[in-house]
Design an enzyme around this catalytic site. Sequence first.
Site, PDB file in Angstrom:
ATOM      1  N   HIS A 201      -3.649  -3.064   5.613  1.00 16.19           N
ATOM      2  CA  HIS A 201      -2.361  -3.117   6.335  1.00 16.19           C
ATOM      3  C   HIS A 201      -2.431  -2.305   7.625  1.00 16.19           C
ATOM      4  CE1 HIS A 201      -0.368  -5.327   3.185  1.00 16.19           C
ATOM      5  NE2 HIS A 201      -0.809  -4.463   2.290  1.00 16.19           N
TER       6      HIS A 201
ATOM      7  N   LEU B  90       8.717 -14.334   1.650  1.00 15.64           N
ATOM      8  CA  LEU B  90       7.917 -13.576   2.619  1.00 15.64           C
ATOM      9  C   LEU B  90       8.665 -13.707   3.948  1.00 15.64           C
ATOM     10  CD1 LEU B  90       4.989 -12.314   2.669  1.00 15.64           C
ATOM     11  CD2 LEU B  90       4.240 -14.506   3.514  1.00 15.64           C
TER      12      LEU B  90
ATOM     13  N   ASP C 119      11.376  -6.106   2.246  1.00 16.26           N
ATOM     14  CA  ASP C 119      11.269  -5.935   3.704  1.00 16.26           C
ATOM     15  C   ASP C 119      12.540  -5.225   4.162  1.00 16.26           C
ATOM     16  OD1 ASP C 119       8.856  -7.429   4.093  1.00 16.26           O
ATOM     17  OD2 ASP C 119      10.032  -9.224   3.651  1.00 16.26           O
TER      18      ASP C 119
ATOM     19  N   VAL D 171      11.817  -1.408  -5.324  1.00 13.12           N
ATOM     20  CA  VAL D 171      10.552  -0.669  -5.467  1.00 13.12           C
ATOM     21  C   VAL D 171       9.437  -1.469  -4.776  1.00 13.12           C
ATOM     22  CG1 VAL D 171       8.841   0.155  -7.124  1.00 13.12           C
ATOM     23  CG2 VAL D 171      11.266   0.524  -7.557  1.00 13.12           C
TER      24      VAL D 171
ATOM     25  N   ARG E 193      -3.301   2.284 -10.061  1.00 16.28           N
ATOM     26  CA  ARG E 193      -4.373   1.287 -10.159  1.00 16.28           C
ATOM     27  C   ARG E 193      -5.704   1.879  -9.679  1.00 16.28           C
ATOM     28  NH1 ARG E 193      -1.672  -3.319  -6.599  1.00 16.28           N
ATOM     29  NH2 ARG E 193      -0.930  -1.433  -5.582  1.00 16.28           N
TER      30      ARG E 193
ATOM     31  N   TYR F 263      -6.806  -3.026   0.377  1.00 13.20           N
ATOM     32  CA  TYR F 263      -5.622  -3.422   1.156  1.00 13.20           C
ATOM     33  C   TYR F 263      -5.563  -2.440   2.323  1.00 13.20           C
ATOM     34  CZ  TYR F 263      -3.860  -6.189  -2.822  1.00 13.20           C
ATOM     35  OH  TYR F 263      -3.698  -7.117  -3.832  1.00 13.20           O
TER      36      TYR F 263
ATOM     37  N   GLU G 135      -5.585  -8.282   2.028  1.00 15.34           N
ATOM     38  CA  GLU G 135      -4.378  -9.076   2.285  1.00 15.34           C
ATOM     39  C   GLU G 135      -4.595 -10.205   3.294  1.00 15.34           C
ATOM     40  OE1 GLU G 135      -4.753  -5.877   3.032  1.00 15.34           O
ATOM     41  OE2 GLU G 135      -4.048  -5.429   5.058  1.00 15.34           O
TER      42      GLU G 135
ATOM     43  N   LYS H 276      -5.519   0.920  -2.257  1.00 21.44           N
ATOM     44  CA  LYS H 276      -4.592   1.177  -1.143  1.00 21.44           C
ATOM     45  C   LYS H 276      -5.349   1.557   0.131  1.00 21.44           C
ATOM     46  CE  LYS H 276      -0.827   0.805  -1.599  1.00 21.44           C
ATOM     47  NZ  LYS H 276       0.005  -0.438  -1.632  1.00 21.44           N
TER      48      LYS H 276
END
Length: 372
Positions: free
Chosen positions: A96, A240, A270, A298, A15, A94, A118, A75
Amino acid sequence: MKIGIPKEIKPYEYRVACDPNGVKEIVNKGHKVLVERNAGIGSGFTDEDYKAQGAEIIDTAREIFAKSDLIYKVKEIFPEEFAYMREGQIIFTYIHSNAHREQTDAMIEKKIIGIAYEDVDDKDGEFPLLKPMSIIAGKGGFLAALNFMQKIYGGNGILLSKIDGIRTPEITIIGAGNSGVGAAELASAFGNKVTVLDIDVNKLEAARKVLPPNVEFLYSNRNNLEMCLKRTDVLMNCILWPKWRKDHLVSKDMLTIMKNRALIVDIACDEGGAIETCKSTTHDDPIYEVNGIIHYCVDNIPSAFSQTATQTLCNATLPYLLEIADKGVEKALKDNKYLRRGLSFYNGKLTLKETGRKQERPYITPEEALGI
Ligand SMILES: NC(=O)c1ccc[n+]([C@@H]2O[C@H](COP(=O)([O-])OP(=O)(O)OC[C@H]3O[C@@H](n4cnc5c(N)ncnc54)[C@H](O)[C@@H]3O)[C@@H](O)[C@H]2O)c1
């Protein structure tokens, strides 16, 4: 404002933060857009496509970071990019930060203004910059099931579609949120017998309104889940799972009640979470087997649908990007409390409570950082 769009460097990440249509919108507002050479190739967009919409093509990521006020990415920032970041630079991606300690160190040290996709939410408490990727992951997860049920790809040879004269395949989806509804939409369109489970009856009701009659909705409790596990051909995990939970919804022992060579597609991915036997896999080695059950886990499914994912991600992030570019980052953050929730770093301070707690670091609130 000068907006820099680097090429993503994470393996199997195809992406890019912005498509050519998005570039045109930014340029039309009087801003400058710098795109790294070949940044859009993985999503099907050439340098010429970007140039035609007013972007300047730049040879290296180093130059993009050196020349831009704001870095627009997909990312997180990788160690090889740490040295490129400049004090006061805005990074919109994102992030994280709770999962990447080294990146957190670098962003604090470089006094970056980091806004994480996020964590940006909306008036309904939803996460508008996560939603489009979850929908694609749900749909892509069903397509993976279609693939990995095939004998030639290690499956038990069941075609996930309604075929006259034989039993209709059964697909169980846990979670009626974005990814669950995305998965159910395709699974039901192929004529499968689909069951969606959730603990939130409002979510079940909302899903029922948009899905066809071959989808059944069940409250997610142990008995209903076990009943589904016994008969399902494919189990899709779309919930989630809170990071702090140590228990599992589907334990390793429970795999024994499933049909031999049934498939688990763990969209949530997870590790050791809702599905005890889940461990993340990659697009080049996506499946593994535990006790006769195939697992597909994945963790970046949308990347396989890079052009679609790039376009929908850009559509979702662009209004926030334009607000930052038009008003300046400080005013945009002060004016928009939903955008402000995404503020993770400001002038050398961590401003995300979750990361502060997880990494046992000092943090302040975005409001304290902005003096409001
Ligand atoms: N693998 C990938 O590439 C990929 C891509 C995008 C998102 N994801 C992940 O997919 C997961 C789901 O995302 P989403 O946007 O669909 O979430 P969501 O919040 O929209 O939906 C989750 C649903 O799970 C339900 N739920 C919670 N506990 C449950 C239980 N015990 N039983 C049944 N239902 C339960 C919730 O009520 C909610 O409706 C997230 O972990 C997200 O990070 C993965």
